[in-house]
Design an enzyme around this catalytic site. Sequence first.
Site, PDB file in Angstrom:
ATOM      1  N   LYS A  53      32.469  38.304  26.076  1.00 35.79           N
ATOM      2  CA  LYS A  53      32.186  39.719  26.329  1.00 35.79           C
ATOM      3  C   LYS A  53      32.936  40.170  27.580  1.00 35.79           C
ATOM      4  O   LYS A  53      32.634  39.728  28.685  1.00 35.79           O
ATOM      5  CB  LYS A  53      30.694  39.981  26.534  1.00 35.79           C
ATOM      6  CG  LYS A  53      30.360  41.488  26.486  1.00 35.79           C
ATOM      7  CD  LYS A  53      29.050  41.834  27.124  1.00 35.79           C
ATOM      8  CE  LYS A  53      29.185  42.049  28.611  1.00 35.79           C
ATOM      9  NZ  LYS A  53      30.006  43.243  28.968  1.00 35.79           N
ATOM     10  N   PRO A  54      33.919  41.041  27.421  1.00 37.50           N
ATOM     11  CA  PRO A  54      34.588  41.583  28.602  1.00 37.50           C
ATOM     12  C   PRO A  54      33.706  42.604  29.295  1.00 37.50           C
ATOM     13  O   PRO A  54      32.690  43.050  28.737  1.00 37.50           O
ATOM     14  CB  PRO A  54      35.840  42.244  28.017  1.00 37.50           C
ATOM     15  CG  PRO A  54      35.436  42.630  26.624  1.00 37.50           C
ATOM     16  CD  PRO A  54      34.454  41.579  26.167  1.00 37.50           C
ATOM     17  N   SER A  55      34.086  42.989  30.493  1.00 37.88           N
ATOM     18  CA  SER A  55      33.351  44.050  31.181  1.00 37.88           C
ATOM     19  C   SER A  55      33.294  45.296  30.315  1.00 37.88           C
ATOM     20  O   SER A  55      34.227  45.600  29.567  1.00 37.88           O
ATOM     21  CB  SER A  55      34.035  44.371  32.506  1.00 37.88           C
ATOM     22  OG  SER A  55      33.517  45.564  33.062  1.00 37.88           O
ATOM     23  N   CYS A  96      37.724  38.548  44.455  1.00 36.75           N
ATOM     24  CA  CYS A  96      36.704  37.704  45.100  1.00 36.75           C
ATOM     25  C   CYS A  96      37.273  36.889  46.248  1.00 36.75           C
ATOM     26  O   CYS A  96      36.522  36.421  47.110  1.00 36.75           O
ATOM     27  CB  CYS A  96      36.077  36.760  44.079  1.00 36.75           C
ATOM     28  SG  CYS A  96      35.243  37.612  42.739  1.00 36.75           S
ATOM     29  N   GLU A 152      31.361  31.633  38.529  1.00 31.24           N
ATOM     30  CA  GLU A 152      32.231  32.035  39.638  1.00 31.24           C
ATOM     31  C   GLU A 152      31.761  33.417  40.067  1.00 31.24           C
ATOM     32  O   GLU A 152      31.912  34.391  39.357  1.00 31.24           O
ATOM     33  CB  GLU A 152      33.699  32.060  39.199  1.00 31.24           C
ATOM     34  CG  GLU A 152      34.665  32.047  40.386  1.00 31.24           C
ATOM     35  CD  GLU A 152      35.088  33.434  40.834  1.00 31.24           C
ATOM     36  OE1 GLU A 152      34.314  34.060  41.593  1.00 31.24           O
ATOM     37  OE2 GLU A 152      36.162  33.883  40.430  1.00 31.24           O
ATOM     38  N   SER A 186      29.028  38.997  39.569  1.00 34.49           N
ATOM     39  CA  SER A 186      28.240  39.102  40.790  1.00 34.49           C
ATOM     40  C   SER A 186      27.245  37.955  40.903  1.00 34.49           C
ATOM     41  O   SER A 186      26.912  37.292  39.913  1.00 34.49           O
ATOM     42  CB  SER A 186      27.472  40.432  40.807  1.00 34.49           C
ATOM     43  OG  SER A 186      26.461  40.439  39.809  1.00 34.49           O
ATOM     44  N   PRO A 241      34.875  39.852  34.195  1.00 35.96           N
ATOM     45  CA  PRO A 241      34.737  41.064  35.005  1.00 35.96           C
ATOM     46  C   PRO A 241      35.869  42.046  34.777  1.00 35.96           C
ATOM     47  O   PRO A 241      36.794  41.789  34.002  1.00 35.96           O
ATOM     48  CB  PRO A 241      34.789  40.498  36.430  1.00 35.96           C
ATOM     49  CG  PRO A 241      35.767  39.368  36.311  1.00 35.96           C
ATOM     50  CD  PRO A 241      35.560  38.770  34.934  1.00 35.96           C
ATOM     51  N   TRP A 242      35.807  43.158  35.534  1.00 36.95           N
ATOM     52  CA  TRP A 242      36.792  44.216  35.337  1.00 36.95           C
ATOM     53  C   TRP A 242      37.945  44.184  36.330  1.00 36.95           C
ATOM     54  O   TRP A 242      38.853  45.004  36.226  1.00 36.95           O
ATOM     55  CB  TRP A 242      36.131  45.595  35.393  1.00 36.95           C
ATOM     56  CG  TRP A 242      35.098  45.819  36.465  1.00 36.95           C
ATOM     57  CD1 TRP A 242      33.746  45.900  36.276  1.00 36.95           C
ATOM     58  CD2 TRP A 242      35.305  46.026  37.876  1.00 36.95           C
ATOM     59  NE1 TRP A 242      33.101  46.133  37.472  1.00 36.95           N
ATOM     60  CE2 TRP A 242      34.036  46.218  38.472  1.00 36.95           C
ATOM     61  CE3 TRP A 242      36.436  46.071  38.688  1.00 36.95           C
ATOM     62  CZ2 TRP A 242      33.876  46.438  39.846  1.00 36.95           C
ATOM     63  CZ3 TRP A 242      36.283  46.283  40.059  1.00 36.95           C
ATOM     64  CH2 TRP A 242      35.018  46.479  40.614  1.00 36.95           C
ATOM     65  N   GLU A 296      29.692  41.253  50.005  1.00 38.36           N
ATOM     66  CA  GLU A 296      30.997  41.550  49.416  1.00 38.36           C
ATOM     67  C   GLU A 296      31.130  43.048  49.157  1.00 38.36           C
ATOM     68  O   GLU A 296      30.343  43.638  48.423  1.00 38.36           O
ATOM     69  CB  GLU A 296      31.148  40.766  48.107  1.00 38.36           C
ATOM     70  CG  GLU A 296      32.513  40.833  47.500  1.00 38.36           C
ATOM     71  CD  GLU A 296      32.663  39.914  46.307  1.00 38.36           C
ATOM     72  OE1 GLU A 296      33.774  39.389  46.104  1.00 38.36           O
ATOM     73  OE2 GLU A 296      31.681  39.713  45.570  1.00 38.36           O
TER      74      GLU A 296
END
Length: 475
Positions: free
Chosen positions: A174-176, A281, A247, A226, A149-150, A377
């Site tokens: 793969k990054p965000s 998170c 996660e 997400s 995630p970012w 969230e």
Amino acid sequence: MQKLKHFINGEYVEPKGSEYFDLISPVTGEAYAQSPIGTDADVEAAYAAAATAFQEWKRSTPSMRQKALLALADAIEANGDKLVEVQSRETGQIKSLIASEEVATSADQIRFLAGAARCLEGKSTGEYLAGTTSSIRREPLGVVGQVTPWNYPLMMAVWKIAPALAAGNTVILKPSDTTPQSTLLLAELAAPLFPKGAINVLLGKADTGSKIVSLPGVAMVSITGSVRAGIQVAKTASEHLARPHLELGGKAPVVVFADANLERAAEHIAITGFFNAGQDCTAASRVLVEASVYDKFVELMVEQAKNTKFGSPDDEDALYGALNNQNQLERVSGFFDRLPSYAKVETGGKRADRPGFYFEPTIITGLKQEDEAIQTEVFGPVITIQKFENDDEALAMANGVDYGLASSVWTADHSRAQRFSRELDFGTVWINTHIPLTGEMPHGGFKMSGYGKDLSLYALEEYTRIKHVMSNHEL
């Protein structure tokens, strides 16, 4: 304008497709680079590189893996300033906090996993059946597909690649789409230390991640993201029985009793609720307070929020920076458009009056358990405060969400703290603190927060398979 490249087989490579999209600075709202969208051909090239590297890396000894990982930790520290610069531009995070909370922490976590590579255990070799000897082998899985995630791009990449490599696997990550550059630099630093193709970074949007996850040869897929994305990854992975590791966010309850040190609790909860603009998170986002001290605690929290400073990446006095992207700013703002009339915004509740994607530190009271801002969230600098009458009600409210990642209880009563540590349905329970992590202990949730552990020996075990070898004594 700079055009980014994928990192495949130990080097930067031109994308095989022609589509690009702009990377937008969360600080200014302006484009500063362009990123390619990974195609099927790019994914296949990355997989071929990772599969070839796996044939070499799976035969490496634990000491060889340890040596490479320790060298990577050193390289991260030596290049900390570069990592901070590229990441702050794409996240808007405070530079000094990237240095202390991601660069230094990532190096430490890699060093732990480097040692853990030499400590994997299994059942002792022995004669469990007459005339035979049985032993256990722990083996790497193969090529692992990963999506990060970012919110903490560098640290989340380290949480993925370090246990995978320590166990002998190779990686396609793969990054965000909004935060690729610190991950690319991480892969560049790692390239000389591991076999070519051991770490591959593919850029793109969600569709590129789906292409990686759907590869039949990928043995495991790991995502931090997400719930919606995690469910889709699990479904796709199930089609070829890849092992999922998920996660998926949280809605952490923070249960404050009247016997707690209220001033200390308010200060700490505000910091851990607003840190990184609440884009965490495990953020202390959902505070539950015993009725007898509710009004006092609300006053303390409002005071903390009003004194919380946000700013640009170079502002060392700021606790947090911008929200990561326009979509996230609109998402956080949308919660306030939909707040019920009985809710009260004690302070904040709106976009900051400055360029970029900034949101004010916010306290909301008066919400009911079933309301959206309690159940969903927010992932912004927003803390809700609710009231409870007794221990049982506090537990019911704390557990009354779909998430199960992290929680905390604040009390001077040891027996109560022990009861809550048992009854709270969350993967982490902190007592009189919130949010600290250590490489030696696992991080991961229950329920809709997913399954699988990051950090610790438990994470390393996730990236291995167990083989029983039985030898007959008679020829």
